[in-house]
Design a protein around this motif. Structure first.
Motif, PDB file in Angstrom:
ATOM      1  N   ALA A   1       0.583   4.604  13.843  1.00 60.76           N
ATOM      2  CA  ALA A   1       0.960   3.216  13.547  1.00 60.76           C
ATOM      3  C   ALA A   1       1.080   2.395  14.821  1.00 60.76           C
ATOM      4  N   LEU A   2       1.741   2.953  15.833  1.00 64.92           N
ATOM      5  CA  LEU A   2       1.935   2.224  17.085  1.00 64.92           C
ATOM      6  C   LEU A   2       0.599   1.971  17.777  1.00 64.92           C
TER       7      LEU A   2
ATOM      8  N   LEU B   1       0.829  -1.195   0.000  1.00 63.08           N
ATOM      9  CA  LEU B   1       0.000   0.000   0.000  1.00 63.08           C
ATOM     10  C   LEU B   1       0.868   1.250   0.000  1.00 63.08           C
ATOM     11  N   LEU B   2       0.289   2.341  -0.467  1.00 58.95           N
ATOM     12  CA  LEU B   2       0.951   3.627  -0.321  1.00 58.95           C
ATOM     13  C   LEU B   2       1.119   3.912   1.172  1.00 58.95           C
ATOM     14  N   PRO B   3       2.224   4.562   1.563  1.00 61.51           N
ATOM     15  CA  PRO B   3       2.551   4.661   2.987  1.00 61.51           C
ATOM     16  C   PRO B   3       1.758   5.729   3.731  1.00 61.51           C
TER      17      PRO B   3
ATOM     18  N   PRO C   1       7.718   0.459   8.144  1.00 59.62           N
ATOM     19  CA  PRO C   1       9.075   0.179   8.627  1.00 59.62           C
ATOM     20  C   PRO C   1       9.177   0.262  10.145  1.00 59.62           C
ATOM     21  N   LEU C   2       8.435   1.179  10.770  1.00 56.02           N
ATOM     22  CA  LEU C   2       8.493   1.293  12.223  1.00 56.02           C
ATOM     23  C   LEU C   2       8.056  -0.014  12.883  1.00 56.02           C
ATOM     24  N   ILE C   3       6.929  -0.567  12.469  1.00 53.71           N
ATOM     25  CA  ILE C   3       6.425  -1.805  13.068  1.00 53.71           C
ATOM     26  C   ILE C   3       7.356  -2.969  12.745  1.00 53.71           C
ATOM     27  N   ASN C   4       7.851  -3.006  11.524  1.00 57.96           N
ATOM     28  CA  ASN C   4       8.784  -4.081  11.162  1.00 57.96           C
ATOM     29  C   ASN C   4      10.067  -4.010  11.987  1.00 57.96           C
TER      30      ASN C   4
END
Length: 306
Positions: free
Chosen positions: A219-220, A114-116, A184-187
């Protein structure tokens, strides 16, 4: 809930068919778009299972769009229903339609291309997915989500012939949170066990978190809300200006401000969060330069596995 007025958004569903229309609320706006003359779109054909998502890959001209639908209160299902009806009336076969947990929750969502953030936000506990295949092999995927009263819609289209086009408002920048990493943060959190929240802003010498909406916290918060068993520690860090006791107190106060924001603005349960401050005891750069000191003033999220 009052129904929102709708606008007709034109989409060419197949190269052979006449133009069809998608019904989107009149205040829907295009936040970002990308196009490629050739690309691959993976259409999910089943939910996450055994560590993967089964897909059917379609090649051709590819386009992706992210739409924002502010202050309507529409659920993801309400956003997608008229679009699904338009697709089926145009002869599209629905390959998969599912919602958050039934799709596979966190794992399914992060398998999607998906688009970020911040243009496309997906609440991990409140989204709908649909994949459809047209009579001429044109593929389309739709992802709808909702955060508070704002709806989000992602439309990806690929075809062996003419790629579908959506015509609507041009991207607008107002009310868009500052850019930051999300997927990327979650990964990184899953891989490393900790990650800095580098988009946070505090007043100088203060623990007051700026009122801006931060993509890292979106995201968090979504990740934590998707599973109440997940727990994290927000750890405040400082530079080495001043004595250690004062810096520990300031860094812990800033971490506590982040905890408060996650609870009040993102609905995270307080039991999933803790705040700690360690001052300048764990620098990630040299404190000898202004640039290094700026990097050291941060709040990191750390997985709490105890």
């Amino acid at each position: 809930m009052k129904s929102a007025p709708f606008a007709l958004i034109t989409i060419l569903l197949t190269s052979a068919a006449s133009a069809q229309t998608f019904d989107l609320p009149a205040n829907a706006r295009l936040t970002t778009e990308d196009k490629a003359p050739a690309g691959v779109l993976a259409l999910a054909t089943g939910p996450w299972s055994d560590g993967t998502v089964p897909v059917r890959k379609i090649e051709g001209p590819l386009s992706r769009q992210a739409w924002r639908i502010p202050q309507t209160g529409l659920t993801p299902l309400q956003i997608l229903t008229p679009l699904r009806d338009t697709l089926t009336s145009a002869g599209f076969e629905i390959l998969l339609e599912c919602a958050d947990r039934a799709c596979g929750g966190f794992d399914f969502r992060f398998a999607l291309d998906l688009l970020p953030e911040p243009d496309m936000h997906v609440d991990l506990g409140n989204y709908q997915y649909l994949a459809a295949l047209g009579p001429d092999g044109t593929g389309i995927t739709l992802v709808a989500s909702q955060n508070a009263a704002t709806g989000y819609l992602h439309i990806a289209r690929v075809g062996p012939g003419q790629a579908p086009e959506v015509q609507g408002p041009q991207p607008q920048a107002e009310d868009v949170p500052p850019p930051a990493t999300t997927i990327p943060l979650i990964n990184r959190l899953a891989q490393d066990g900790h990650v800095p929240l580098d988009d946070l802003e505090f007043a100088t010498g203060s623990s007051d978190l700026a009122p801006t909406g931060f993509s890292s916290l979106i995201a968090l918060g979504s990740w934590l809300n998707a599973d109440v068993e997940r727990r994290v520690i927000l750890v405040g860090h400082s530079d080495n200006v001043g004595n250690l006791d004062r810096n520990i107190a300031l860094s812990e106060s800033r971490a506590a401000s982040v905890v408060t924001r996650l609870i009040q603005a993102h609905g995270v349960a307080s039991g999933q969060l803790r705040a700690k401050g360690i001052g300048f005891l764990a620098p990630r750069a040299s404190n000898a330069t202004p640039e290094g000191r700026a990097l050291n003033r941060r709040v990191e999220v750390v997985l709490d596995e105890n």
